[in-house]
Scaffold this active site. Structure first.
Site, PDB file in Angstrom:
ATOM      1  N   TYR A   1       0.840  -1.215   0.000  1.00  0.00           N
ATOM      2  CA  TYR A   1       0.000   0.000   0.000  1.00  0.00           C
ATOM      3  C   TYR A   1       0.866   1.252   0.000  1.00  0.00           C
ATOM      4  O   TYR A   1       1.039   1.894   1.032  1.00  0.00           O
ATOM      5  CB  TYR A   1      -0.895  -0.046   1.247  1.00  0.00           C
ATOM      6  CG  TYR A   1      -2.004   0.984   1.309  1.00  0.00           C
ATOM      7  CD1 TYR A   1      -2.901   1.135   0.250  1.00  0.00           C
ATOM      8  CD2 TYR A   1      -2.180   1.772   2.436  1.00  0.00           C
ATOM      9  CE1 TYR A   1      -3.934   2.051   0.335  1.00  0.00           C
ATOM     10  CE2 TYR A   1      -3.222   2.706   2.528  1.00  0.00           C
ATOM     11  CZ  TYR A   1      -4.098   2.830   1.470  1.00  0.00           C
ATOM     12  OH  TYR A   1      -5.121   3.737   1.556  1.00  0.00           O
TER      13      TYR A   1
ATOM     14  N   ARG B   1      -1.503   7.974  -3.856  1.00  0.00           N
ATOM     15  CA  ARG B   1      -2.403   6.965  -3.301  1.00  0.00           C
ATOM     16  C   ARG B   1      -3.748   7.579  -2.902  1.00  0.00           C
ATOM     17  O   ARG B   1      -3.801   8.736  -2.513  1.00  0.00           O
ATOM     18  CB  ARG B   1      -1.730   6.358  -2.058  1.00  0.00           C
ATOM     19  CG  ARG B   1      -2.422   5.149  -1.483  1.00  0.00           C
ATOM     20  CD  ARG B   1      -1.607   4.555  -0.359  1.00  0.00           C
ATOM     21  NE  ARG B   1      -1.655   5.371   0.848  1.00  0.00           N
ATOM     22  CZ  ARG B   1      -0.777   5.237   1.861  1.00  0.00           C
ATOM     23  NH1 ARG B   1       0.196   4.358   1.793  1.00  0.00           N
ATOM     24  NH2 ARG B   1      -0.884   5.994   2.913  1.00  0.00           N
TER      25      ARG B   1
ATOM     26  N   ASP C   1      -8.270   0.136  -2.829  1.00  0.00           N
ATOM     27  CA  ASP C   1      -8.985   1.279  -3.428  1.00  0.00           C
ATOM     28  C   ASP C   1      -8.449   1.759  -4.771  1.00  0.00           C
ATOM     29  O   ASP C   1      -9.132   2.507  -5.462  1.00  0.00           O
ATOM     30  CB  ASP C   1      -9.008   2.505  -2.492  1.00  0.00           C
ATOM     31  CG  ASP C   1      -9.821   2.265  -1.235  1.00  0.00           C
ATOM     32  OD1 ASP C   1     -10.514   1.231  -1.174  1.00  0.00           O
ATOM     33  OD2 ASP C   1      -9.767   3.101  -0.326  1.00  0.00           O
TER      34      ASP C   1
ATOM     35  N   ASP D   1      -9.267   5.285  10.772  1.00  0.00           N
ATOM     36  CA  ASP D   1      -9.398   5.445   9.325  1.00  0.00           C
ATOM     37  C   ASP D   1      -9.018   6.843   8.867  1.00  0.00           C
ATOM     38  O   ASP D   1      -8.751   7.055   7.684  1.00  0.00           O
ATOM     39  CB  ASP D   1     -10.852   5.198   8.896  1.00  0.00           C
ATOM     40  CG  ASP D   1     -11.294   3.777   9.160  1.00  0.00           C
ATOM     41  OD1 ASP D   1     -10.506   2.851   8.912  1.00  0.00           O
ATOM     42  OD2 ASP D   1     -12.439   3.595   9.625  1.00  0.00           O
TER      43      ASP D   1
END
Ligand SMILES: *[C@@H]1O[C@H](CO)[C@@H](O)[C@H](O)[C@H]1NC(C)=O
Ligand SMILES: *[C@@H]1O[C@H](CO)[C@@H](O)[C@H](O)[C@H]1NC(C)=O
Ligand SMILES: *[C@@H]1O[C@H](CO)[C@@H](O)[C@H](O)[C@H]1NC(C)=O
Length: 449
Positions: A174, A179, A226, A404
């Site tokens: 990730y 991003r 995502d 988050d």
């Protein structure tokens, strides 16, 4: 330059150690960390947990000393155990989880252990402590964490040697440049405008180098949550449109470079409330198929991961009202709908599904909401007993208790989604420990802990 000047320069270099500042959001401390603890101007080294301090924007604190200082040697990470997933029920052949014990992340175990100390109620504390024995994925969300992978793999190897039980290590890759192109809370350390694609390749190379040292340890890697889903639905966002080609070429690079026989890759496929809409299913399957075609050859891509860090149900008889109009109102229905389309497009139709925080349903005002949702509980335990041959395993990908995203509107990483009424507030920066949220996940766990 005259010799005397050279000598002076040499003396200067010897006497003045060159301090390399860590860029904003980079790691600057934590047990076992050996890099620089000095942050770039404008950011401050901020304690996140015993294993991780991070350079966060702001200069409120002029000192750069992270805590705790690492006085112990790097070989003293907490001992880790393993846990076995059940393997009854329909399973497809070659399911990477079958016959393996899933390695427990010592990093997450340490976060949980620290959290337990802050819980006064003994019953809740005992339940909370049990979470450390449930395997979660370890997120390599900045390149500076990759050396930790080597530590985990060495640990897994020694467990495998001493117990004779084959070990599987779960990681999330990730760190794409630009991003999270459609949101703010999880923006990463690399930007396309600043050589991010080459830096990403170096990050992948570093992961591949660690993995190749341990050919007998199995790796399940979720690739870039995502990212490709955003290319299916969010190309109208200029940041996503600009990133599209780099996302694709970087993902292909990861697929090619991580093609080692001990590796199983699951590309991220959003969730049913995102790509499960009728209009999105076929384009999603085409994108995944096309990506593999472009990569050429046969790679260690096993399938797709869904519902990463989300809250959707695996299966339900009472669809959440927010899912109205979408046939894929559970993750299983999403896998069932996407599976045949993937096969048509030459992409392997196997899934792993995150249920780490799906224990409580019907808690969101809108399906697209994702930030520290109020009232969430830990969900179904990791298992290969999925009841569906398309689904290799139920897993916990998001480490429950890590935020988050921040609810602080003045933070540069503030995403307005984290300020909505169904988000828990106040919330700390993404990835940092969120004690109150963890405690709710524990008390509302379903099945109960
Ligand atoms: C854009 O991406 C978000 C996730 O970042 C997703 O929830 C949303 O549905 C997407 N937007 C559209 C129009 O599909
Ligand atoms: C990827 O690795 C597998 C074995 O691990 C091998 O069979 C396959 O040929 C490799 N693919 C490419 C394109 O090299
Ligand atoms: C995603 O996971 C959440 C919990 O983490 C769960 O509530 C939700 O049902 C899952 N959604 C899908 C589509 O699996």
């Amino acid at each position: 330059m005259k010799n005397s000047a050279l000598a002076a320069l040499a003396a200067f270099l010897v006497s003045t150690p060159v301090v390399i500042a860590v860029p904003v959001y980079g790691q600057c401390g934590g047990i076992g960390y050996t890099g620089s603890t000095v942050c770039d101007a404008g950011s401050t080294c901020t304690y996140s947990n015993d294993w991780y301090s991070q350079c966060l924007p702001g200069s409120s604190n002029p000192t750069t000393t992270p805590r705790p200082t690492s006085t112990t040697s790097t070989s003293t990470r907490p001992t880790s155990g393993t846990t076995t997933t059940t393997s009854t029920g329909p399973i497809s052949t070659d399911n990477p989880y079958v016959g393996y014990d899933v390695y427990l992340s010592p990093y997450y175990a340490a976060e949980v252990a620290a959290a337990v100390k802050n819980i006064k109620d003994a019953t809740i504390a005992a339940k909370a402590a049990s979470v450390a024995k449930i395997p979660t994925f370890t997120w390599y969300d900045i390149a500076a964490k990759v050396p930790d992978l080597g530590v985990d793999l060495a640990n897994a190897k020694s467990i495998q040697t001493s117990t004779g039980k084959k070990q599987l290590v779960q990681i999330v890759v990730y760190d794409l440049p630009d991003r999270d192109c459609h949101a703010k809370a999880s923006n990463g350390e690399y930007s396309i405008a600043n050589g991010g694609e080459a830096k990403y390749r170096a990050y992948i190379d570093a992961i591949a180098a660690q993995i190749s040292k341990y050919p007998d340890i199995r790796i399940v890697a979720v690739v870039e949550p995502d990212s490709l889903a955003n290319l299916v639905t969010n190309l109208s966002d200029p940041k996503c449109a600009n990133a599209a080609n780099v996302y694709k070429s970087s993902t292909i690079y990861a697929i090619q470079k991580l093609n080692q026989s001990n590796v199983y890759l699951y590309l991220d496929a959003g969730h049913g409330g995102w790509l499960g809409w009728d209009a999105n299913l076929a384009p999603a399957a085409q994108l995944f198929g096309q990506l593999l075609k472009t990569a050429g050859g046969t790679y260690r891509v096993r399938g797709l991961a869904t519902n990463v860090s989300n809250y959707n149900a695996l299966r339900t008889n009472t669809p959440d009202p927010i899912t109205q109009g979408n046939k894929c109102y559970s993750e299983e229905l999403y896998a069932n709908a996407l599976g045949p389309l993937l096969t048509q497009n030459g992409f392997p139709a196997h899934f792993i599904i995150d249920q780490g925080r799906s224990g409580v349903q019907n808690i969101r005002k809108e399906w697209g909401n994702w930030c520290n949702i109020l009232g969430a509980g830990f969900g179904i335990r990791p298992t290969t007993n999925t009841g569906n041959s398309l689904i290799d395993a139920i897993v916990w990908i998001k480490p429950g208790g890590e935020s988050d995203g921040t609810s602080d509107t003045s933070s540069p990483r503030y995403d307005s989604t984290c300020g909505l009424s169904d988000s828990t507030r106040p919330a700390p920066e993404a990835g940092t420990w969120f004690q109150a949220y963890f405690e709710t996940l524990v008390t509302k766990a379903n099945p109960a802990l």
